[in-house]
Design a protein around this motif. Structure first.
Motif, PDB file in Angstrom:
ATOM      1  N   ILE A 178      30.093   5.671   5.160  1.00 42.99           N
ATOM      2  CA  ILE A 178      28.955   6.183   4.799  1.00 42.99           C
ATOM      3  C   ILE A 178      27.855   5.117   5.778  1.00 42.99           C
ATOM      4  O   ILE A 178      28.264   4.134   4.982  1.00 42.99           O
ATOM      5  CB  ILE A 178      28.879   5.963   3.824  1.00 42.99           C
ATOM      6  N   GLN A 179      26.714   4.962   5.803  1.00 43.42           N
ATOM      7  CA  GLN A 179      25.245   4.038   6.696  1.00 43.42           C
ATOM      8  C   GLN A 179      24.789   4.397   5.423  1.00 43.42           C
ATOM      9  O   GLN A 179      23.960   5.711   5.427  1.00 43.42           O
ATOM     10  CB  GLN A 179      25.462   4.247   7.767  1.00 43.42           C
ATOM     11  N   VAL A 180      24.431   3.292   4.588  1.00 46.74           N
ATOM     12  CA  VAL A 180      23.512   3.149   3.926  1.00 46.74           C
ATOM     13  C   VAL A 180      22.626   2.361   4.486  1.00 46.74           C
ATOM     14  O   VAL A 180      22.630   1.441   4.212  1.00 46.74           O
ATOM     15  CB  VAL A 180      23.741   2.899   2.605  1.00 46.74           C
ATOM     16  N   ASN A 181      21.218   3.738   4.281  1.00 45.07           N
ATOM     17  CA  ASN A 181      20.021   3.173   4.992  1.00 45.07           C
ATOM     18  C   ASN A 181      18.866   2.173   3.954  1.00 45.07           C
ATOM     19  O   ASN A 181      18.188   1.830   4.006  1.00 45.07           O
ATOM     20  CB  ASN A 181      19.791   3.882   5.847  1.00 45.07           C
ATOM     21  N   ASN A 182      19.268   2.974   3.091  1.00 44.52           N
ATOM     22  CA  ASN A 182      18.617   2.263   1.333  1.00 44.52           C
ATOM     23  C   ASN A 182      19.454   1.492   0.177  1.00 44.52           C
ATOM     24  O   ASN A 182      19.802   2.113   0.283  1.00 44.52           O
ATOM     25  CB  ASN A 182      17.658   3.361   1.112  1.00 44.52           C
ATOM     26  N   LEU A 183      19.748   0.530   0.661  1.00 41.14           N
ATOM     27  CA  LEU A 183      20.797  -0.053  -0.146  1.00 41.14           C
ATOM     28  C   LEU A 183      20.221  -0.653  -1.280  1.00 41.14           C
ATOM     29  O   LEU A 183      21.084  -0.447  -2.991  1.00 41.14           O
ATOM     30  CB  LEU A 183      21.538  -1.572  -0.037  1.00 41.14           C
ATOM     31  N   ASP A 184      19.340  -0.523  -1.702  1.00 41.26           N
ATOM     32  CA  ASP A 184      18.729  -0.488  -2.870  1.00 41.26           C
ATOM     33  C   ASP A 184      18.966   0.587  -4.059  1.00 41.26           C
ATOM     34  O   ASP A 184      18.865   0.040  -5.101  1.00 41.26           O
ATOM     35  CB  ASP A 184      16.515  -0.356  -2.774  1.00 41.26           C
TER      36      ASP A 184
END
Ligand SMILES: [Zn+2]
Length: 279
Positions: free
Chosen positions: A37-43
């Motif tokens: 899973i590519q997390v582009n918003n780790l927030d």
């Protein structure tokens, strides 16, 4: 209690402890690749803005456990339909899969029909994705998660269709409350750690050579969250999340367990590379 009943109980307890000490039923543990899973918003993974503006790639792992002649899966990863999906550079979460669980079982010469039990750490879609491929298995899931899947609206991140066979059709399941010693010999135990979802679980697997292995579920998604007390903003209960993170770290320390954070790519090397197993 009558003396005879007491003696019978004592004999039962003694047999259980001997079986545990001898590791009578050999236990093996395989790490399966159940996606990325590519997390582009780790927030999303902190409710205190600890990861604002950051990205991270998470692994999605699931596990095969052999206990004597019995096979069990722990989590069933991303849906098989995501095999070969292109990863997005900007979607908040972008999942993909390269191999299905069935394909990995075939490499081990294990028939999917041999899976007697499917244990689910919690109801999120990246842990239940391929469960329907094992309809003969008994489902083991936290009671609070099982009940939440029947509510409207559907809980964040859940796909009740993945478990519809057990939810709607009434296939055999056990809705777990508290800790659950699955084989009655202490070798494989579901540990109640709510907070990420109402019925979240971790799994303790005690291996004869490797020692205890603690599979994290999603109590954290990467190791740094322990230090930062990183509680995802989508968790269902902040106080329970912190208590479960504390319990997990204390168990790992007390047992000198190998703690495998299931989504942390840096933890992959803590278990042998597929198709090898830990024993
Ligand atoms: Zn989750």
């Amino acid at each position: 209690m009558k003396p005879i009943a007491f003696a019978a109980l004592f004999t039962t307890l003694a047999a259980a402890s001997v079986a545990h000490a001898d590791g009578a039923a050999p236990v093996k543990l395989w790490r399966l690749d159940c996606g990325t899973i590519q997390v582009n918003n780790l927030d999303l993974f902190s409710d205190t803005f600890a990861y604002a503006g950051k990205k991270r790639q998470l692994t999605d792992s699931c596990y095969l456990i052999q206990h004597g002649a019995d096979y069990m899966l722990w989590d069933t990863g991303l849906p098989a339909g995501l095999k070969g999906a292109a990863m997005s550079p900007d979607a908040p979460l972008s999942p993909t899969l390269t191999k299905t669980i069935d394909e990995q079982l075939a490499a081990l010469k294990v028939d999917p029909k041999q899976i007697a039990q499917v244990g689910i750490s919690h109801y999120h879609f990246d842990h239940t994705g391929q469960a329907a491929d094992f309809p003969q298995a008994k489902l083991l899931i936290g009671k609070a998660d099982f009940e939440a899947l029947k509510t409207e609206p559907v809980p964040f991140g859940a796909d009740p269709k993945a478990l519809a066979h057990w939810l709607k059709d009434g296939a055999p399941s056990e809705q777990v409350i508290g800790d659950k010693d699955i084989y009655g010999d202490g070798s494989v135990t579901m540990l109640s750690m709510p907070g990420h979802t109402p019925g979240s679980y971790a799994l303790l697997v005690r291996l004869a050579k490797k020692g205890p292995v603690l599979l994290s579920g999603d109590i954290v998604h990467f190791e740094e969250q322990f230090k930062a007390n990183g509680v995802p903003s989508f968790n269902t209960n902040r106080a329970e999340s912190l208590a479960s993170m504390d319990r997990m770290q204390k168990i790992a320390k007390a047992l000198k367990a190998t703690l495998v954070v299931q989504h942390d790519a840096n933890d992959i090397g803590k278990l042998p590379a597929f198709p090898a197993s830990a024993e």
